[in-house]
Design an enzyme around this catalytic site. Structure first.
Site, PDB file in Angstrom:
ATOM      1  N   THR A  51       0.939  -1.232  -0.018  1.00  0.00           N
ATOM      2  CA  THR A  51      -0.062   0.150   0.018  1.00  0.00           C
ATOM      3  C   THR A  51       0.977   1.382   0.124  1.00  0.00           C
ATOM      4  O   THR A  51       2.065   1.086  -0.286  1.00  0.00           O
ATOM      5  CB  THR A  51      -1.097  -0.080   1.113  1.00  0.00           C
ATOM      6  OG1 THR A  51      -1.991   1.150   1.076  1.00  0.00           O
ATOM      7  CG2 THR A  51      -0.199  -0.052   2.550  1.00  0.00           C
TER       8      THR A  51
ATOM      9  N   LYS B 193       3.368   1.425  -3.755  1.00  0.00           N
ATOM     10  CA  LYS B 193       2.719   0.624  -5.054  1.00  0.00           C
ATOM     11  C   LYS B 193       3.560   0.650  -6.135  1.00  0.00           C
ATOM     12  O   LYS B 193       3.631  -0.200  -6.922  1.00  0.00           O
ATOM     13  CB  LYS B 193       1.306   1.355  -5.043  1.00  0.00           C
ATOM     14  CG  LYS B 193       0.469   0.411  -3.922  1.00  0.00           C
ATOM     15  CD  LYS B 193      -1.053   1.205  -4.382  1.00  0.00           C
ATOM     16  CE  LYS B 193      -2.211   0.374  -3.753  1.00  0.00           C
ATOM     17  NZ  LYS B 193      -3.455   0.577  -4.064  1.00  0.00           N
TER      18      LYS B 193
ATOM     19  N   GLU C 267       0.757  -8.673 -16.039  1.00  0.00           N
ATOM     20  CA  GLU C 267      -0.029  -7.827 -16.789  1.00  0.00           C
ATOM     21  C   GLU C 267      -0.962  -7.082 -15.882  1.00  0.00           C
ATOM     22  O   GLU C 267      -1.097  -5.707 -16.338  1.00  0.00           O
ATOM     23  CB  GLU C 267      -0.958  -8.611 -17.875  1.00  0.00           C
ATOM     24  CG  GLU C 267      -1.335  -7.897 -18.937  1.00  0.00           C
ATOM     25  CD  GLU C 267      -0.537  -6.993 -19.624  1.00  0.00           C
ATOM     26  OE1 GLU C 267       0.879  -7.653 -19.859  1.00  0.00           O
ATOM     27  OE2 GLU C 267      -0.750  -5.858 -20.299  1.00  0.00           O
TER      28      GLU C 267
ATOM     29  N   ASN D 128      -0.452  -4.022  -5.860  1.00  0.00           N
ATOM     30  CA  ASN D 128      -0.940  -3.914  -4.499  1.00  0.00           C
ATOM     31  C   ASN D 128      -0.723  -5.549  -3.990  1.00  0.00           C
ATOM     32  O   ASN D 128      -1.291  -5.635  -2.831  1.00  0.00           O
ATOM     33  CB  ASN D 128      -2.283  -3.627  -4.491  1.00  0.00           C
ATOM     34  CG  ASN D 128      -3.378  -4.689  -5.147  1.00  0.00           C
ATOM     35  OD1 ASN D 128      -2.927  -5.526  -5.870  1.00  0.00           O
ATOM     36  ND2 ASN D 128      -4.534  -4.418  -4.536  1.00  0.00           N
TER      37      ASN D 128
ATOM     38  N   ASP E  94      -6.699  -4.459  -7.464  1.00  0.00           N
ATOM     39  CA  ASP E  94      -7.705  -2.957  -7.250  1.00  0.00           C
ATOM     40  C   ASP E  94      -8.862  -3.077  -8.065  1.00  0.00           C
ATOM     41  O   ASP E  94      -9.953  -2.836  -7.727  1.00  0.00           O
ATOM     42  CB  ASP E  94      -6.645  -1.746  -6.955  1.00  0.00           C
ATOM     43  CG  ASP E  94      -5.986  -1.615  -5.554  1.00  0.00           C
ATOM     44  OD1 ASP E  94      -6.324  -2.222  -4.777  1.00  0.00           O
ATOM     45  OD2 ASP E  94      -4.951  -0.966  -5.643  1.00  0.00           O
TER      46      ASP E  94
ATOM     47  N   GLY F 101     -12.304  11.784  -9.861  1.00  0.00           N
ATOM     48  CA  GLY F 101     -10.967  11.691  -9.356  1.00  0.00           C
ATOM     49  C   GLY F 101     -10.169  11.086 -10.586  1.00  0.00           C
ATOM     50  O   GLY F 101     -10.573  10.426 -11.358  1.00  0.00           O
TER      51      GLY F 101
ATOM     52  N   GLY G  26      -4.443   7.171  -8.351  1.00  0.00           N
ATOM     53  CA  GLY G  26      -4.053   5.744  -8.552  1.00  0.00           C
ATOM     54  C   GLY G  26      -5.210   4.862  -8.328  1.00  0.00           C
ATOM     55  O   GLY G  26      -5.375   3.822  -9.413  1.00  0.00           O
ATOM     56  N   ALA G  27      -6.092   5.224  -7.509  1.00  0.00           N
ATOM     57  CA  ALA G  27      -7.450   4.258  -7.593  1.00  0.00           C
ATOM     58  C   ALA G  27      -8.183   4.543  -8.607  1.00  0.00           C
ATOM     59  O   ALA G  27      -8.708   3.318  -9.386  1.00  0.00           O
ATOM     60  CB  ALA G  27      -8.219   4.484  -6.149  1.00  0.00           C
TER      61      ALA G  27
ATOM     62  N   GLU H 263      -6.382  18.669 -15.931  1.00  0.00           N
ATOM     63  CA  GLU H 263      -5.330  17.885 -16.885  1.00  0.00           C
ATOM     64  C   GLU H 263      -4.941  16.409 -16.373  1.00  0.00           C
ATOM     65  O   GLU H 263      -4.512  15.595 -17.173  1.00  0.00           O
ATOM     66  CB  GLU H 263      -3.967  18.877 -16.360  1.00  0.00           C
ATOM     67  CG  GLU H 263      -4.162  20.113 -17.054  1.00  0.00           C
ATOM     68  CD  GLU H 263      -4.509  21.114 -16.154  1.00  0.00           C
ATOM     69  OE1 GLU H 263      -4.370  21.007 -14.861  1.00  0.00           O
ATOM     70  OE2 GLU H 263      -5.637  21.968 -16.452  1.00  0.00           O
TER      71      GLU H 263
HETATM   72  P1  ATR Z   1      -5.286   7.535  -4.533  1.00  0.00           P
HETATM   73  O1  ATR Z   1      -4.088   6.464  -5.074  1.00  0.00           O
HETATM   74  O2  ATR Z   1      -5.958   7.083  -3.369  1.00  0.00           O
HETATM   75  O3  ATR Z   1      -6.369   7.441  -5.628  1.00  0.00           O
HETATM   76  P2  ATR Z   1      -3.982  10.121  -5.311  1.00  0.00           P
HETATM   77  O4  ATR Z   1      -3.103   9.095  -6.341  1.00  0.00           O
HETATM   78  O5  ATR Z   1      -3.477  10.658  -4.566  1.00  0.00           O
HETATM   79  O6  ATR Z   1      -4.808   8.939  -4.418  1.00  0.00           O
HETATM   80  O7  ATR Z   1      -5.166  10.776  -5.813  1.00  0.00           O
HETATM   81  C1  ATR Z   1      -6.019  11.528  -5.419  1.00  0.00           C
HETATM   82  C2  ATR Z   1      -7.497  12.067  -6.075  1.00  0.00           C
HETATM   83  O8  ATR Z   1      -8.200  12.617  -5.183  1.00  0.00           O
HETATM   84  C3  ATR Z   1      -6.950  13.057  -7.069  1.00  0.00           C
HETATM   85  O9  ATR Z   1      -8.026  12.912  -8.080  1.00  0.00           O
HETATM   86  C4  ATR Z   1      -6.973  14.587  -6.371  1.00  0.00           C
HETATM   87  O10 ATR Z   1      -7.316  15.456  -7.312  1.00  0.00           O
HETATM   88  P3  ATR Z   1      -6.329  16.456  -7.912  1.00  0.00           P
HETATM   89  O11 ATR Z   1      -5.760  15.705  -9.108  1.00  0.00           O
HETATM   90  O12 ATR Z   1      -6.836  17.660  -8.352  1.00  0.00           O
HETATM   91  O13 ATR Z   1      -5.093  16.509  -6.795  1.00  0.00           O
HETATM   92  C5  ATR Z   1      -8.567  14.183  -5.666  1.00  0.00           C
HETATM   93  N1  ATR Z   1      -8.488  14.856  -4.262  1.00  0.00           N
HETATM   94  C6  ATR Z   1      -7.739  14.780  -3.232  1.00  0.00           C
HETATM   95  N2  ATR Z   1      -8.029  15.868  -2.139  1.00  0.00           N
HETATM   96  C7  ATR Z   1      -9.276  16.542  -3.085  1.00  0.00           C
HETATM   97  C8  ATR Z   1     -10.072  17.631  -2.563  1.00  0.00           C
HETATM   98  N3  ATR Z   1     -10.135  18.171  -1.368  1.00  0.00           N
HETATM   99  N4  ATR Z   1     -10.728  18.022  -3.539  1.00  0.00           N
HETATM  100  C9  ATR Z   1     -11.110  17.479  -4.657  1.00  0.00           C
HETATM  101  N5  ATR Z   1     -10.224  16.391  -5.046  1.00  0.00           N
HETATM  102  C10 ATR Z   1      -9.214  15.831  -4.364  1.00  0.00           C
END
Ligand code: ATR
Length: 280
Positions: free
Chosen positions: A62, A66, A78, A87, A102, A127, A130-131, A155
């Protein structure tokens, strides 16, 4: 001899993986034990060598390891190659193989609440981390009618959808754009940390324009019932909480290691018992 398993991450103290895996090992009468290992990034290579040297059968991986663990493994399956993240590690003799469960874990939990094939569904994901990448990559392979991604930083949504060049029915949107067109979507999947304990009142966007009968999923599972899912329920929408994905990705790891299908309802009950329907 006892079979050893574990999870490596940093921090790792609140992980519920030991609880659910140890219960499943016991339930399947496997003489094994699953531990949580806190591993600092500077010790990652040594920790991976330790898996081999100590004969540990398998580990989950985790945050923050990862991606970084990949260069230390002997082979990348793959499932992890397409995501660029691992993971699950399985030891086969003297070789360590990296997998990723995942996306398939989320998919397994999603299909339980679907009443139509994926090909007939328009999906929105909130979002682009990574997830989100794991979920997008897995679902796009099943060719949904439409799969759009919205993100605070648009972006990143652009670069996520670009990762599936052969799939055309996709758009990158801002959160506002998605909110304004929400009636288009049959399934809404929230993958950011918004609403996670301790900021449990936060929601990623308003569901005011959601379509009647839409399915709203949240991968946050602490609390189990997030403010986003509460809003969905208030509007009469179907909800899918994050425990499903957490349990199913764990169940897939367990099956890779032991070749046995664990009882995912037992695993779910343990998470519900620990979180008590609220937060910890
Ligand atoms: P994970 O691996 O758990 O998916 P991550 O790769 O850090 O974590 O991704 C976090 C995601 O949550 C991103 O899409 C992030 O948006 P940004 O790309 O703009 O950073 C989003 N995120 C985190 N905090 C946020 C917030 N307060 N409001 C909106 N989006 C948020």
């Amino acid at each position: 001899m006892k079979q050893l398993y574990g999870v490596i991450g940093n921090p790792i103290g609140h992980s519920m993986s030991p609880d659910i895996h140890n219960a499943a090992l016991q339930d399947k009468n496997i003489n094994g034990q699953y531990f949580a290992f806190q591993v600092e990034p500077r010790h990652l290579k040594d920790a991976v060598n330790g898996i081999k040297a100590l004969g540990i059968c398998g580990v989950n991986v985790t945050v923050p390891h990862k991606v970084a663990i990949m260069e230390h493994l002997d082979e990348i399956h793959e499932s992890a190659k397409v995501l660029g993240a691992v993971n699950t590690v399985k030891r086969e003799g003297d070789r360590l193989i990296g997998y990723n469960t995942d996306g398939d874990g989320f998919y397994k939990s999603l299909v339980k609440v679907l009443d139509k094939p994926i090909s007939e569904l328009s999906i929105l994901m909130i979002g682009a981390g990574g997830a989100a990448r794991a979920i997008f990559t897995t679902i796009v392979r099943r060719e949904p009618k439409q799969f759009d991604v919205c993100n605070r930083t648009p972006e990143k949504a652009e670069s996520l959808i670009a990762a599936a060049p052969s799939f055309q029915q996709k758009r990158a949107l801002t959160l506002k754009e998605a909110e304004n067109q929400l009636e288009q979507y049959d399934v809404i999947i929230h993958t950011t940390s918004v609403g996670m304990y301790p900021k449990t009142d936060a929601v990623p966007l308003s569901l005011e324009r959601a379509k009647t009968g839409a399915i709203v999923c949240d991968i946050v599972y602490n609390p189990i019932q997030t403010a986003f899912l509460k809003e969905a329920e208030k509007r009469g929408l179907t909800t899918l909480d994050g425990v499903g994905m957490f349990v199913e990705q764990a169940a897939l790891s367990f099956k890779l290691w032991t070749e046995q299908e664990p009882d995912s309802s037992l695993m779910r009950a343990i998470v519900e018992g620990k979180l008590g329907g609220t937060q910890c």
